[in-house]
Design a protein around this motif. Structure first.
Motif, mmCIF file in Angstrom:
data_model
loop_
_atom_site.group_PDB
_atom_site.id
_atom_site.type_symbol
_atom_site.label_atom_id
_atom_site.label_comp_id
_atom_site.label_asym_id
_atom_site.label_seq_id
_atom_site.Cartn_x
_atom_site.Cartn_y
_atom_site.Cartn_z
ATOM 1 N N ILE A 180 -80.773 -54.142 34.833
ATOM 2 C CA ILE A 180 -80.817 -52.814 35.445
ATOM 3 C C ILE A 180 -80.693 -51.779 34.337
ATOM 4 O O ILE A 180 -79.997 -52.007 33.334
ATOM 5 C CB ILE A 180 -79.660 -52.654 36.455
ATOM 6 C CG1 ILE A 180 -79.821 -53.636 37.623
ATOM 7 C CG2 ILE A 180 -79.563 -51.218 36.966
ATOM 8 C CD1 ILE A 180 -81.015 -53.408 38.504
ATOM 9 N N TYR A 181 -81.342 -50.631 34.509
ATOM 10 C CA TYR A 181 -81.234 -49.596 33.478
ATOM 11 C C TYR A 181 -81.083 -48.223 34.112
ATOM 12 O O TYR A 181 -81.360 -48.034 35.307
ATOM 13 C CB TYR A 181 -82.446 -49.624 32.547
ATOM 14 C CG TYR A 181 -83.688 -48.953 33.108
ATOM 15 C CD1 TYR A 181 -84.040 -47.660 32.721
ATOM 16 C CD2 TYR A 181 -84.503 -49.605 34.024
ATOM 17 C CE1 TYR A 181 -85.167 -47.040 33.238
ATOM 18 C CE2 TYR A 181 -85.629 -48.996 34.537
ATOM 19 C CZ TYR A 181 -85.959 -47.714 34.141
ATOM 20 O OH TYR A 181 -87.072 -47.099 34.658
ATOM 21 N N GLU A 182 -80.652 -47.285 33.313
ATOM 22 C CA GLU A 182 -80.580 -45.877 33.700
ATOM 23 C C GLU A 182 -80.981 -45.019 32.501
ATOM 24 O O GLU A 182 -80.812 -45.435 31.345
ATOM 25 C CB GLU A 182 -79.168 -45.475 34.144
ATOM 26 C CG GLU A 182 -78.765 -45.953 35.512
ATOM 27 C CD GLU A 182 -79.512 -45.244 36.635
ATOM 28 O OE1 GLU A 182 -79.926 -44.076 36.455
ATOM 29 O OE2 GLU A 182 -79.688 -45.868 37.698
ATOM 30 N N VAL A 183 -81.484 -43.832 32.781
ATOM 31 C CA VAL A 183 -81.724 -42.813 31.759
ATOM 32 C C VAL A 183 -81.048 -41.538 32.239
ATOM 33 O O VAL A 183 -81.354 -41.047 33.332
ATOM 34 C CB VAL A 183 -83.223 -42.572 31.525
ATOM 35 C CG1 VAL A 183 -83.425 -41.444 30.513
ATOM 36 C CG2 VAL A 183 -83.910 -43.842 31.030
ATOM 37 N N ILE A 184 -80.120 -41.019 31.438
ATOM 38 C CA ILE A 184 -79.304 -39.879 31.853
ATOM 39 C C ILE A 184 -79.444 -38.754 30.830
ATOM 40 O O ILE A 184 -79.164 -38.965 29.645
ATOM 41 C CB ILE A 184 -77.821 -40.289 31.978
ATOM 42 C CG1 ILE A 184 -77.688 -41.514 32.885
ATOM 43 C CG2 ILE A 184 -76.979 -39.122 32.506
ATOM 44 C CD1 ILE A 184 -76.340 -42.190 32.810
ATOM 45 N N PRO A 185 -79.875 -37.563 31.243
ATOM 46 C CA PRO A 185 -80.009 -36.453 30.294
ATOM 47 C C PRO A 185 -78.695 -35.689 30.098
ATOM 48 O O PRO A 185 -77.910 -35.525 31.036
ATOM 49 C CB PRO A 185 -81.058 -35.562 30.954
ATOM 50 C CG PRO A 185 -80.900 -35.812 32.421
ATOM 51 C CD PRO A 185 -80.415 -37.231 32.566
ATOM 52 N N TYR A 186 -78.491 -35.234 28.865
ATOM 53 C CA TYR A 186 -77.372 -34.350 28.524
ATOM 54 C C TYR A 186 -77.954 -33.131 27.818
ATOM 55 O O TYR A 186 -78.660 -33.268 26.821
ATOM 56 C CB TYR A 186 -76.395 -35.034 27.574
ATOM 57 C CG TYR A 186 -75.447 -36.040 28.181
ATOM 58 C CD1 TYR A 186 -74.072 -35.783 28.252
ATOM 59 C CD2 TYR A 186 -75.912 -37.257 28.656
ATOM 60 C CE1 TYR A 186 -73.205 -36.723 28.791
ATOM 61 C CE2 TYR A 186 -75.048 -38.195 29.189
ATOM 62 C CZ TYR A 186 -73.691 -37.927 29.251
ATOM 63 O OH TYR A 186 -72.828 -38.865 29.774
ATOM 64 N N TYR A 187 -77.635 -31.944 28.326
ATOM 65 C CA TYR A 187 -78.070 -30.699 27.701
ATOM 66 C C TYR A 187 -76.853 -29.998 27.111
ATOM 67 O O TYR A 187 -75.919 -29.656 27.834
ATOM 68 C CB TYR A 187 -78.769 -29.796 28.715
ATOM 69 C CG TYR A 187 -80.071 -30.384 29.236
ATOM 70 C CD1 TYR A 187 -81.233 -30.303 28.488
ATOM 71 C CD2 TYR A 187 -80.115 -31.039 30.466
ATOM 72 C CE1 TYR A 187 -82.422 -30.845 28.947
ATOM 73 C CE2 TYR A 187 -81.296 -31.594 30.934
ATOM 74 C CZ TYR A 187 -82.450 -31.494 30.171
ATOM 75 O OH TYR A 187 -83.621 -32.042 30.625
ATOM 76 N N ASP A 188 -76.860 -29.831 25.791
ATOM 77 C CA ASP A 188 -75.706 -29.240 25.092
ATOM 78 C C ASP A 188 -74.410 -29.932 25.483
ATOM 79 O O ASP A 188 -73.372 -29.299 25.692
ATOM 80 C CB ASP A 188 -75.613 -27.736 25.375
ATOM 81 C CG ASP A 188 -76.770 -26.976 24.760
ATOM 82 O OD1 ASP A 188 -77.233 -27.381 23.673
ATOM 83 O OD2 ASP A 188 -77.221 -25.988 25.356
#
Length: 288
Positions: free
Chosen positions: A31-39
């Motif tokens: 299983i995978y995830e992609v999680i964005p972080y802005y600043d």
């Protein structure tokens, strides 16, 4: 050099090593995830983690990390990669682990492989229909497996559809089922707009429960100024829509300007997209 996480150890990404007998490599068993972080601020971290835990349970991978432990790990990895001053995404990959032989059945007494790394992501698009980057897509019958609600690492079906769009000079490939009903894109969820109403396919086994999709729907419903419906969408409706959007963690909400070479509406991002993107932008750091 990017710092990765592998089975309890932080190390340079180039030094990360996984056995060729890992079931993620042999079977796409993970299983995978992609999680964005802005600043340094995550988007939808809590629902991303919850979806990953649900996916692991669905394919019976036993991972002993709680949601709070995942959050600590991922925030720490962002900090180690200067996430407080950059826009970064985290790729999280949990496979069933490494066995001593190649055998289709789930092995017993193996520890899951946990691998995470960061990568640069672009700045968010401007909330301006005159300046936003529009996407073009092609269409195809959905030939993937029937458990698309599980965010499996076995993505060959998605890859082949994405390549179809890419090879024809498009950004994505919108998919439809045997009943000529929209499902999603090869790596995105999909929305249409007709007469001011935002419409997206109902959540079932044909589509991924996208976190960005959920934030969009929740933000529209909370505001109340734009009606939103989750229901079956035919491809005739797609081709006759006033606006078409795609959504994902990396693309946020992206307007589609052309489908199979034909303009959507006037061939530009629409006013409902701009209003919805404004609402999404104000809400996206909730539940993080």
């Amino acid at each position: 050099m990017s710092i990765a996480y592998l089975n309890g150890e932080y190390l340079p990404l180039a030094e990360a090593r996984i056995s060729p007998l890992d079931r993620g490599f042999l079977f796409g068993d993970g299983i995978y995830e992609v999680i964005p972080y802005y600043d340094g601020k995550s988007v939808g971290l809590v629902p991303h983690i919850e979806r990953m835990i649900d996916g692991l349970a669905a394919i019976e991978i036993k991972c002993n990390k709680s949601a709070d432990q995942w959050k600590v790990l991922l925030d720490d990895l962002i900090a180690r990669n200067a996430g407080a001053t950059n826009n970064l995404g985290i790729y999280v990959h949990v496979s069933r682990g490494t066995d001593v032989k190649r055998f289709h059945a789930y092995p017993e007494n193996v520890e899951p492989t946990i691998f995470c790394f960061t990568f640069d992501i672009k700045d968010p698009e401007p909330v301006d229909r005159e300046k936003v980057h529009g996407y073009t897509v092609t269409t195809s019958e959905d030939l993937r497996w029937k458990r698309c609600h599980i965010k499996s690492t076995a993505l060959l079906g998605n890859v082949m559809h994405f390549q179809q769009g890419h090879a024809s000079g498009n950004s994505e490939c919108l998919l439809y089922n045997a009943n000529n009903e929209l499902t999603e894109g090869s790596s995105v969820n999909a929305f249409i707009v007709k007469d001011g109403v935002v419409i997206t396919p109902i959540q079932d086994n044909q589509i991924l429960p996208g976190i960005t999709r959920r934030i969009i729907i929740d933000s529209l419903k909370a505001d109340g100024s734009i009606k939103v419906e989750e229901r079956t969408v035919t491809m005739d409706e797609v081709h006759n829509a006033d606006e078409v959007w795609i959504s994902s963690s990396s693309k946020e909400i992206a307007p589609i300007t052309h489908i199979d070479g034909t303009p959507v509406g006037d061939g530009k991002a629409g006013p409902v997209w701009e209003a919805a993107f404004r609402l999404y932008t104000a809400a996206k750091f909730t539940n993080s």
